[in-house]
Design an enzyme around this catalytic site. Structure first.
Site, PDB file in Angstrom:
ATOM      1  N   PRO A   9      -9.163   8.159  -7.867  1.00 38.59           N
ATOM      2  CA  PRO A   9      -9.564   6.835  -7.777  1.00 38.59           C
ATOM      3  C   PRO A   9     -10.225   6.145  -6.377  1.00 38.59           C
ATOM      4  CG  PRO A   9      -7.301   6.710  -8.036  1.00 38.59           C
ATOM      5  CD  PRO A   9      -7.934   8.032  -8.261  1.00 38.59           C
ATOM      6  N   ARG A  17     -15.879   2.644   2.257  1.00 35.51           N
ATOM      7  CA  ARG A  17     -14.566   2.160   1.929  1.00 35.51           C
ATOM      8  C   ARG A  17     -13.598   2.426   3.098  1.00 35.51           C
ATOM      9  NH1 ARG A  17     -10.021   5.906  -1.021  1.00 35.51           N
ATOM     10  NH2 ARG A  17      -8.178   4.287  -1.006  1.00 35.51           N
ATOM     11  N   TYR A  22     -10.858   6.464   6.477  1.00 36.79           N
ATOM     12  CA  TYR A  22     -11.535   7.321   5.827  1.00 36.79           C
ATOM     13  C   TYR A  22     -13.072   7.957   6.185  1.00 36.79           C
ATOM     14  CZ  TYR A  22      -8.170   5.937   2.312  1.00 36.79           C
ATOM     15  OH  TYR A  22      -6.676   5.542   1.865  1.00 36.79           O
ATOM     16  N   ASN A  71      -7.680  15.684  -4.472  1.00 38.47           N
ATOM     17  CA  ASN A  71      -7.508  14.418  -3.716  1.00 38.47           C
ATOM     18  C   ASN A  71      -7.226  13.426  -4.831  1.00 38.47           C
ATOM     19  OD1 ASN A  71      -7.078  12.389  -2.353  1.00 38.47           O
ATOM     20  ND2 ASN A  71      -8.661  12.588  -0.989  1.00 38.47           N
ATOM     21  N   ALA A  74      -4.572   7.170  -4.872  1.00 43.39           N
ATOM     22  CA  ALA A  74      -3.400   6.645  -5.059  1.00 43.39           C
ATOM     23  C   ALA A  74      -2.466   7.048  -6.395  1.00 43.39           C
ATOM     24  CB  ALA A  74      -3.734   5.117  -5.309  1.00 43.39           C
ATOM     25  N   HIS A  97      -5.479  15.072   1.294  1.00 46.17           N
ATOM     26  CA  HIS A  97      -5.585  14.056   1.504  1.00 46.17           C
ATOM     27  C   HIS A  97      -6.428  13.823   2.956  1.00 46.17           C
ATOM     28  CE1 HIS A  97      -2.875  12.644  -1.454  1.00 46.17           C
ATOM     29  NE2 HIS A  97      -2.000  13.510  -0.921  1.00 46.17           N
ATOM     30  N   ARG A 104       1.026   6.660   7.658  1.00 49.01           N
ATOM     31  CA  ARG A 104       0.697   5.354   6.872  1.00 49.01           C
ATOM     32  C   ARG A 104       1.875   4.831   6.206  1.00 49.01           C
ATOM     33  NH1 ARG A 104      -4.514   6.179   3.855  1.00 49.01           N
ATOM     34  NH2 ARG A 104      -4.398   3.899   3.935  1.00 49.01           N
TER      35      ARG A 104
HETATM   36  C1  DQA Z   1      -5.900   9.509   0.041  1.00 50.31           C
HETATM   37  C2  DQA Z   1      -4.433   8.535   0.666  1.00 50.31           C
HETATM   38  C3  DQA Z   1      -3.975   7.917  -0.522  1.00 50.31           C
HETATM   39  O1  DQA Z   1      -2.635   7.336  -0.094  1.00 50.31           O
HETATM   40  C4  DQA Z   1      -4.847   6.834  -0.857  1.00 50.31           C
HETATM   41  O2  DQA Z   1      -4.485   6.041  -2.015  1.00 50.31           O
HETATM   42  C5  DQA Z   1      -6.336   7.263  -1.184  1.00 50.31           C
HETATM   43  C6  DQA Z   1      -6.948   8.387  -0.457  1.00 50.31           C
HETATM   44  C7  DQA Z   1      -6.506  10.196   1.031  1.00 50.31           C
HETATM   45  O3  DQA Z   1      -7.469  11.071   1.072  1.00 50.31           O
HETATM   46  O4  DQA Z   1      -6.117   9.994   2.426  1.00 50.31           O
HETATM   47  O5  DQA Z   1      -6.930   6.815  -2.042  1.00 50.31           O
HETATM   48  O6  DQA Z   1      -5.672  10.367  -0.699  1.00 50.31           O
END
Ligand code: DQA
Length: 141
Positions: A9, A17, A22, A71, A74, A97, A104
């Protein structure tokens, strides 16, 4: 070798985003570079915001492909169903990730899928995906 890159997601919004976390690059652009780096690997890319669609995709490739780079976004932190899907197939899954989830919020420190995965790579930006592919290639031997 056949490897699925599976994004969960909100990862369709990469590039737009929270770019401070990211990055500014969209995934399709990165995916083309990744494919170019591993000409010997046949890649497929699939993204969904829907938990069940991610599970269906794991079932679809999980008995015949060589690896899955996942990946789960969440859902990493919430999904027993994804853990069960990973446990239910033979194909090794590497959890990735983009951000360092351990640096975080505390709720991101717990992963419900790591225990079912071959390994975990996080915190290297989009390069986390390349490292995961390297790991799958090395694992196959
Ligand atoms: C994520 C880290 C997750 O905590 C977050 O909800 C994401 C992206 C990452 O790639 O850093 O959607 O998976």
């Amino acid at each position: 070798m056949k490897i699925l890159i599976l994004n969960g997601p909100n990862l369709n919004l990469l590039g737009k985003r929270e770019p401070g976390i990211y990055g500014a690059r969209g995934f399709e652009d990165y995916f083309a570079e990744l494919c170019g780096r591993f000409p010997e690997v046949e890649f497929e890319y699939f993204q969904s915001n829907v938990e069940g669609e991610l599970i269906n995709k794991i079932h679809e490739v999980g008995f015949s492909w060589d690896g899955i780079v996942l990946n789960a976004g969440a859902y990493t932190h919430t999904s027993v169903a994804l853990q069960d899907a990973i446990r239910g197939v033979n194909t090794p899954v590497v959890e990735v990730h983009i951000s360092n989830v351990h640096a975080r919020e505390e709720f991101r420190h717990r992963s419900l899928i790591s225990c079912a995965c071959l390994g975990v790579i996080c915190g290297f930006g989009l390069d986390s995906y390349r490292l995961a592919v390297e790991a799958l290639i090395a694992h196959k031997g």
